[in-house]
Design an enzyme around this catalytic site. Structure first.
Site, PDB file in Angstrom:
ATOM      1  N   ARG A  92       0.926  -1.385   0.118  1.00  0.00           N
ATOM      2  CA  ARG A  92      -0.061   0.087  -0.205  1.00  0.00           C
ATOM      3  C   ARG A  92       1.149   1.025  -0.342  1.00  0.00           C
ATOM      4  O   ARG A  92       0.574   2.656   0.419  1.00  0.00           O
ATOM      5  CB  ARG A  92      -0.980  -0.240   1.070  1.00  0.00           C
ATOM      6  CG  ARG A  92      -1.785  -1.062   1.132  1.00  0.00           C
ATOM      7  CD  ARG A  92      -2.852  -0.302   1.867  1.00  0.00           C
ATOM      8  NE  ARG A  92      -3.861  -1.537   2.316  1.00  0.00           N
ATOM      9  CZ  ARG A  92      -4.069  -2.882   3.605  1.00  0.00           C
ATOM     10  NH1 ARG A  92      -3.021  -2.668   4.412  1.00  0.00           N
ATOM     11  NH2 ARG A  92      -4.102  -4.202   3.552  1.00  0.00           N
TER      12      ARG A  92
ATOM     13  N   LYS B 211       1.768  11.043 -12.086  1.00  0.00           N
ATOM     14  CA  LYS B 211       0.405  10.081 -12.904  1.00  0.00           C
ATOM     15  C   LYS B 211       1.322   8.911 -12.869  1.00  0.00           C
ATOM     16  O   LYS B 211       2.637   8.729 -13.672  1.00  0.00           O
ATOM     17  CB  LYS B 211       0.005  10.448 -13.896  1.00  0.00           C
ATOM     18  CG  LYS B 211      -0.538  11.545 -13.886  1.00  0.00           C
ATOM     19  CD  LYS B 211      -0.835  11.958 -15.591  1.00  0.00           C
ATOM     20  CE  LYS B 211      -3.097  13.122 -15.339  1.00  0.00           C
ATOM     21  NZ  LYS B 211      -3.286  13.444 -16.681  1.00  0.00           N
TER      22      LYS B 211
ATOM     23  N   GLU C 110       6.600  17.143 -26.530  1.00  0.00           N
ATOM     24  CA  GLU C 110       6.121  17.305 -25.059  1.00  0.00           C
ATOM     25  C   GLU C 110       6.322  18.671 -25.105  1.00  0.00           C
ATOM     26  O   GLU C 110       5.815  19.777 -24.475  1.00  0.00           O
ATOM     27  CB  GLU C 110       6.732  16.622 -23.741  1.00  0.00           C
ATOM     28  CG  GLU C 110       5.999  15.146 -24.099  1.00  0.00           C
ATOM     29  CD  GLU C 110       3.975  15.005 -23.931  1.00  0.00           C
ATOM     30  OE1 GLU C 110       3.934  15.715 -22.648  1.00  0.00           O
ATOM     31  OE2 GLU C 110       3.910  14.293 -24.449  1.00  0.00           O
TER      32      GLU C 110
ATOM     33  N   LYS D 169       5.476  22.268 -16.250  1.00  0.00           N
ATOM     34  CA  LYS D 169       4.976  21.667 -16.117  1.00  0.00           C
ATOM     35  C   LYS D 169       4.574  21.476 -14.204  1.00  0.00           C
ATOM     36  O   LYS D 169       3.102  21.169 -13.890  1.00  0.00           O
ATOM     37  CB  LYS D 169       5.192  19.678 -16.246  1.00  0.00           C
ATOM     38  CG  LYS D 169       3.813  18.566 -15.747  1.00  0.00           C
ATOM     39  CD  LYS D 169       4.699  17.673 -16.522  1.00  0.00           C
ATOM     40  CE  LYS D 169       2.742  15.926 -16.311  1.00  0.00           C
ATOM     41  NZ  LYS D 169       3.455  15.193 -16.963  1.00  0.00           N
TER      42      LYS D 169
ATOM     43  N   GLU E 142      -5.426  16.919 -11.384  1.00  0.00           N
ATOM     44  CA  GLU E 142      -6.671  17.419 -13.100  1.00  0.00           C
ATOM     45  C   GLU E 142      -7.736  17.570 -12.619  1.00  0.00           C
ATOM     46  O   GLU E 142      -8.995  17.227 -13.755  1.00  0.00           O
ATOM     47  CB  GLU E 142      -5.837  16.175 -13.595  1.00  0.00           C
ATOM     48  CG  GLU E 142      -6.419  16.538 -15.112  1.00  0.00           C
ATOM     49  CD  GLU E 142      -5.963  14.621 -15.603  1.00  0.00           C
ATOM     50  OE1 GLU E 142      -6.203  14.836 -16.922  1.00  0.00           O
ATOM     51  OE2 GLU E 142      -5.441  14.176 -14.929  1.00  0.00           O
TER      52      GLU E 142
ATOM     53  N   ARG F 143      -4.486  21.556 -15.041  1.00  0.00           N
ATOM     54  CA  ARG F 143      -4.206  20.481 -15.634  1.00  0.00           C
ATOM     55  C   ARG F 143      -4.851  19.845 -17.176  1.00  0.00           C
ATOM     56  O   ARG F 143      -3.947  18.766 -17.322  1.00  0.00           O
ATOM     57  CB  ARG F 143      -3.782  18.917 -14.295  1.00  0.00           C
ATOM     58  CG  ARG F 143      -3.194  18.331 -14.573  1.00  0.00           C
ATOM     59  CD  ARG F 143      -2.502  17.022 -13.254  1.00  0.00           C
ATOM     60  NE  ARG F 143      -1.525  16.296 -13.455  1.00  0.00           N
ATOM     61  CZ  ARG F 143      -1.540  15.342 -12.829  1.00  0.00           C
ATOM     62  NH1 ARG F 143      -0.980  15.642 -11.193  1.00  0.00           N
ATOM     63  NH2 ARG F 143      -0.625  14.531 -13.305  1.00  0.00           N
TER      64      ARG F 143
ATOM     65  N   ASN G 184      -3.215  18.194 -21.228  1.00  0.00           N
ATOM     66  CA  ASN G 184      -3.535  16.544 -22.149  1.00  0.00           C
ATOM     67  C   ASN G 184      -4.014  17.768 -23.715  1.00  0.00           C
ATOM     68  O   ASN G 184      -4.476  16.798 -24.098  1.00  0.00           O
ATOM     69  CB  ASN G 184      -4.858  16.043 -21.863  1.00  0.00           C
ATOM     70  CG  ASN G 184      -5.058  15.544 -20.473  1.00  0.00           C
ATOM     71  OD1 ASN G 184      -3.779  15.027 -20.063  1.00  0.00           O
ATOM     72  ND2 ASN G 184      -5.392  15.930 -19.688  1.00  0.00           N
TER      73      ASN G 184
ATOM     74  N   HIS H  68      -3.743  14.719 -26.111  1.00  0.00           N
ATOM     75  CA  HIS H  68      -3.390  13.827 -26.460  1.00  0.00           C
ATOM     76  C   HIS H  68      -5.574  12.713 -26.755  1.00  0.00           C
ATOM     77  O   HIS H  68      -4.763  11.567 -26.573  1.00  0.00           O
ATOM     78  CB  HIS H  68      -3.285  13.809 -24.450  1.00  0.00           C
ATOM     79  CG  HIS H  68      -1.837  14.175 -24.625  1.00  0.00           C
ATOM     80  ND1 HIS H  68      -0.757  15.359 -24.517  1.00  0.00           N
ATOM     81  CD2 HIS H  68      -1.366  12.838 -23.276  1.00  0.00           C
ATOM     82  CE1 HIS H  68       0.066  14.983 -24.090  1.00  0.00           C
ATOM     83  NE2 HIS H  68       0.097  13.571 -23.292  1.00  0.00           N
TER      84      HIS H  68
ATOM     85  N   HIS I  46      -4.144   9.700 -28.052  1.00  0.00           N
ATOM     86  CA  HIS I  46      -4.774   8.678 -27.283  1.00  0.00           C
ATOM     87  C   HIS I  46      -5.065   7.682 -29.069  1.00  0.00           C
ATOM     88  O   HIS I  46      -4.792   6.628 -29.209  1.00  0.00           O
ATOM     89  CB  HIS I  46      -5.023   8.367 -26.256  1.00  0.00           C
ATOM     90  CG  HIS I  46      -4.242   8.765 -25.009  1.00  0.00           C
ATOM     91  ND1 HIS I  46      -5.267   9.006 -23.648  1.00  0.00           N
ATOM     92  CD2 HIS I  46      -3.014   8.811 -24.478  1.00  0.00           C
ATOM     93  CE1 HIS I  46      -4.166   9.475 -22.887  1.00  0.00           C
ATOM     94  NE2 HIS I  46      -3.259   9.583 -23.645  1.00  0.00           N
TER      95      HIS I  46
ATOM     96  N   HIS J 140       4.682   7.515 -28.198  1.00  0.00           N
ATOM     97  CA  HIS J 140       3.442   9.021 -27.706  1.00  0.00           C
ATOM     98  C   HIS J 140       4.147  10.482 -28.129  1.00  0.00           C
ATOM     99  O   HIS J 140       2.544  10.892 -28.448  1.00  0.00           O
ATOM    100  CB  HIS J 140       3.816   8.082 -26.590  1.00  0.00           C
ATOM    101  CG  HIS J 140       2.606   9.374 -25.252  1.00  0.00           C
ATOM    102  ND1 HIS J 140       1.392   9.479 -25.698  1.00  0.00           N
ATOM    103  CD2 HIS J 140       3.065  11.041 -24.780  1.00  0.00           C
ATOM    104  CE1 HIS J 140       0.707  10.483 -24.468  1.00  0.00           C
ATOM    105  NE2 HIS J 140       1.387  11.050 -24.269  1.00  0.00           N
TER     106      HIS J 140
END
Lengths: 362, 362
Positions: free
Chosen positions: A120, A142, A184, A226, A236, A240, A244, A247, A251, A264
């Protein structure tokens, strides 16, 4: 060496940027809770840097458990994650054992999620060895894995103790991966900092030639943008989401072309061209600005058109994207260079026009 | 209905305790971010309560995605977790879709970890239907799955929005599972509240007969003790470790006997007798107190001796326990009833004596 701090209260952490950092164990030691670490890396990076890092830690009485994974986005799965857990349990790693991610974004995402979930939660350190990971996945917490039905669908928000961005590691990076990282970098200028975009236009050749000062500045400014965005909005909900840019389309491209076939960063570049074109069609951005974006991508060695998957396939892939709310797709668009925003109010006609205009046959 | 609040700052949440709560959707509705939930339950609980809950939500225009898992600790695995992710993705559940755990501790742990990890975190609500889950796994934010090499080795700390403990659900609970829940109730008295332990001695028959007022008081006081401990120490650095009284031995029993053969509560009871006996041998507790503990367990329908796995096997299983630091095993022991503490200073001879004394052949 330059240092900046990601300000997240009790979970704040430093990012060190510079040459030769892998040879400076003194940067790592103060962050260890016990003299034992597990280094997670892959079969490509291990021959290059694992021994260097292991030796410099071993000289300081730190025991190293090496965990070498296969290389590639297609291994960003539960099965690979489980091999990390198997190794940690077999070596009886404890709550104070630090996990070190040594590699690109896939290694960072896998290791971060392993660290978030093992017992955990155990500490972890990021040593990103690609430009993309240095400017993107090492900042923001992330972590996660892919699922057959979608990318990054399972994971956690989990912060590292420390990030080491050793610019020397970029010397072994294939040009295509360097370009993917530049995608990026360019994104940070596009969403947030028009002056940085101007600087990138002026310095793109130096960056591709790995001029040290230029690359260190690009990494630092990217991480600053960032970090600033993430510090303001860790989970997010608003700001934030701007990260994206490109993205949602990106994606869809990665998913539609099969993970691993497009980098990517390449998918994000092509996706950003689509977002810029949608913005132009909505009257938010000039055609000249769209062209500046496309030219910079080309100069960075990136695609400036997306693969022609067909409008239907794009819609299908985007419908499963995480950034969906109440059944509607939210897009990050541009009000010119340096000014991104989020909206769900995108005319279907503009979307379809972009998806048929800035594409070429796959 | 009684309500108490687990105080965790911005992640605080209420626990409602009472009869007929499943028929009160008004308790749930204010906590939903959208009119869509996924209810995760199992093949044992579904026929009893899924329709009731689904109907009461549907009457309030809440769409329900039912996810019915096989029943049993042996299914607390990644494979089962993945069937939850599959269902959530297939039904296009989003960041605002709430996951509701309807079942015992296994369902709560699986659903909580699924909620922590799906899209890197979605809201969830616990509706525990066993006494054990009502007093234990519904409070404290521990979620996770088992690994072939150890129990609860992978998971997250993740808090629910709300816990509903409907005492009516205990009426369908097999007596053995009720007893397993009482083991945890007794634990709260033992570690923290001698007066509550006295009350339990006086009311154990009422509790086994499910006298409503007695059972509601026991749940409330148990949750209060746990909530107090958890609020003071959310990430288990100190005080929270006391909640593991009997668990180091208990996990060894469960692991050594094969998961699912001993109820968790039964293993904790037998483990606590071992911890009490070690405490007595170290001069911390009287023999009379150890006997009070054993008598109350017997009256609660619980074992008061552990299975004879052999000292070696116990050590082996305990060596992999999460509560290990710097290679040493930390134990929760008792300075009498109501006063637990943590120590790594346990004479090996006392450990071995307890492991050969309060055991019987398996």
């Amino acid at each position: 060496m330059q240092t900046l701090t990601v300000d997240l209260g009790s979970r704040s952490y430093p990012i060190h940027i510079g040459a030769g950092l892998l040879h400076q164990p003194g940067l790592i030691l103060p962050h260890l809770a016990q003299r034992r670490v597990a280094i997670v890396t892959n079969t490509t990076v291990a021959p290059l840097y694992l021994q260097t890092l292991t030796d410099s830690l071993a000289l300081n009485d730190v025991e190293v458990v090496p965990i070498v994974l296969p290389d590639g986005e297609q291994y960003k799965t539960w099965e690979t994650l489980n091999t990390i857990f198997d190794a940690l349990l077999t070596h009886r790693c404890e709550r104070k054992t630090t996990l070190i991610a040594l590699g690109g974004g896939v290694i960072g995402d896998l290791t971060g999620f392993a660290a978030a979930s093992y017992l955990r939660g155990v500490p972890f350190i990021q040593i990103p060895t690609t430009l993309l990971a240095q400017v993107d996945s090492s900042v923001g917490g992330k972590t996660g894995i892919n699922h057959p039905l979608g990318k990054n669908m399972v994971g956690a928000f989990y912060q590292p103790q420390l990030v080491l961005a050793d610019t020397d590691t970029l010397k072994t990076l294939p040009p295509r991966e360097l370009s993917a990282g530049l995608a990026e970098v360019i994104k940070y200028g596009l969403i947030y900092d028009a002056a940085f975009f101007d600087w990138l236009e002026a310095n793109i050749e130096k960056l591709r030639a790995l001029d040290h000062d230029a690359i260190a500045h690009a990494i630092r400014r990217s991480c600053e943008v960032k970090a600033e965005v993430v510090a303001k909005d860790e989970r997010e909900s608003g700001l934030r989401a701007l990260l994206n840019l490109g993205h949602t389309f990106g994606h869809a491209i990665e998913s539609g072309m099969g993970y691993g076939n497009w980098q990517h960063g390449e998918a994000v570049a092509a996706g950003t061209v689509l977002a810029a074109d949608v913005s132009r069609r909505m009257g938010l951005m000039s055609e000249a600005e769209v062209e500046r974006v496309r030219i910079l991508y080309r100069q960075a060695g990136l695609p400036d058109t997306a693969p022609d998957l067909g409008v239907e396939a794009y819609m299908q892939h985007m419908g499963l994207d995480k950034k969906v709310e109440g059944g509607r797709i939210r897009f990050v668009l541009l009000r010119g260079i340096g000014a991104a925003f989020v909206t769900a109010e995108v005319p279907q006609a503009d979307l379809e026009a972009a998806l048929t205009h800035y594409v070429q046959p796959t």
